[in-house]
Design an enzyme around this catalytic site. Structure first.
Site, PDB file in Angstrom:
ATOM      1  N   SER A  60       0.866  -1.180   0.000  1.00  0.00           N
ATOM      2  CA  SER A  60       0.000   0.000   0.000  1.00  0.00           C
ATOM      3  C   SER A  60       0.897   1.222   0.000  1.00  0.00           C
ATOM      4  O   SER A  60       2.092   1.128   0.310  1.00  0.00           O
ATOM      5  CB  SER A  60      -0.880  -0.009   1.262  1.00  0.00           C
ATOM      6  OG  SER A  60      -1.444   1.258   1.516  1.00  0.00           O
ATOM      7  N   TYR A 112      -1.743  -0.591  10.834  1.00  0.00           N
ATOM      8  CA  TYR A 112      -1.864  -1.020   9.431  1.00  0.00           C
ATOM      9  C   TYR A 112      -0.598  -0.639   8.660  1.00  0.00           C
ATOM     10  O   TYR A 112      -0.010  -1.458   7.946  1.00  0.00           O
ATOM     11  CB  TYR A 112      -3.093  -0.369   8.804  1.00  0.00           C
ATOM     12  CG  TYR A 112      -3.296  -0.685   7.344  1.00  0.00           C
ATOM     13  CD1 TYR A 112      -3.952  -1.844   6.954  1.00  0.00           C
ATOM     14  CD2 TYR A 112      -2.840   0.174   6.346  1.00  0.00           C
ATOM     15  CE1 TYR A 112      -4.146  -2.147   5.616  1.00  0.00           C
ATOM     16  CE2 TYR A 112      -3.021  -0.108   5.007  1.00  0.00           C
ATOM     17  CZ  TYR A 112      -3.684  -1.275   4.649  1.00  0.00           C
ATOM     18  OH  TYR A 112      -3.866  -1.567   3.322  1.00  0.00           O
TER      19      TYR A 112
END
Length: 281
Positions: free
Chosen positions: A143, A156
């Site tokens: 990501s 995360y």
């Protein structure tokens, strides 16, 4: 000894995509099938397998499914042993919204188990199979948060940073065996992860950071309409699979590019101040 597959014969190559019942995983499994590979998607239930089958039929392709919880080490070993994939696309994951203070040990462990230990376990299991065949691909879905971070998403981002570091090490370790390791770094795309984030915020209604969560949720609702379709990420995965010399990293999305440029050009103190103002921290 496994026979080497003709480099131009994609039909002889099995591509396993984890978390394939929705979003980027589903788009990837379908696109991989369109490219001529044997596409297999992992899901966690029969109901989700039905979703994949219906979507694949509507797209005019065949996607096989296997039931797999990627946090199950025994299950991972069995799936890799049965499929002997030429490529693994490690896509399974979830949003994991929460301030550092709000996330307990069990939540943090599950996040890292799902998005760090599981993909690297599947890679570790698949490498000997790929080495025997003389080539292979490990595509890890990172990501833009593997390159930057944000308040309320630190766990995360931490998982994605860890995945990036491990992938960088693995890429060099297996290069001489003809195995390519690739990181895909998407920005914001229209997937179910954002619904998960909203549910996480609702679950933390008694947090000292509630106001910041609400501001974050408002920002997400505003930007969702600007997000791209998961098909765009799937096509990048397809390029990484088909390329003779894939790039180590593929940054996907204008927002991802803007964030990384902004991080390089702006002082940390300034970024922190702007973020605090935006979230009321």
């Amino acid at each position: 000894m496994v026979a080497r597959v003709n480099s131009n014969d994609r039909t002889g190559r099995t591509v396993l995509t984890t978390g394939s019942n929705s979003g980027i995983g589903l788009a990837t499994a379908i696109h991989v099938a369109r490219l001529g590979y044997r596409s297999v998607g992992s899901v966690r239930s029969g109901a989700k397998a039905d979703i994949v089958r219906r979507q694949a039929e509507e797209a005019g392709v065949r996607v096989e499914t296997v039931i797999l919880d990627v946090t199950d080490a025994v299950g991972c070993e069995e799936v890799i042993g049965d499929l002997r994939p030429w490529a693994v696309v490690n896509n399974a994951g979830y949003g994991g919204m929460g301030a550092i203070e709000d996330v307990d040990d069990d939540e943090a462990r599950l996040l890292f188990e799902t998005m760090v230990f599981a993909p690297m376990r599947l890679a570790r299991l698949a490498v000997p199979v790929m080495r025997e065949g003389g080539s292979g691909r490990i595509v890890n879905m990172s990501s833009v948060f593997g390159l930057t971070t944000s308040p309320l998403a630190g766990w995360y981002a931490g998982a994605k940073h860890a995945l990036e570091a491990l992938s960088d090490a693995l890429r060099v370790e297996v290069a001489s065996s003809g195995i390519k390791v690739v990181l895909i770094e998407p920005g914001g795309f229209r997937t179910g992860i954002w619904d998960e984030v909203s549910r996480e915020i609702d679950r933390r209604a008694d947090s000292d950071y509630l106001s910041a969560y609400r501001r974050s949720a408002t920002g997400l609702r505003f930007t969702q309409g600007l997000m791209g379709h998961p098909d765009r990420v799937a096509k990048v995965v397809g390029r990484a699979l088909a390329a003779r010399f894939p790039q180590p990293r593929y940054l996907v999305g204008l927002d991802a590019a803007a964030l990384t440029i902004g991080q390089r050009l702006s002082p940390t103190v300034l970024r922190d101040r702007i973020t605090r103002l935006g979230l009321g921290l």
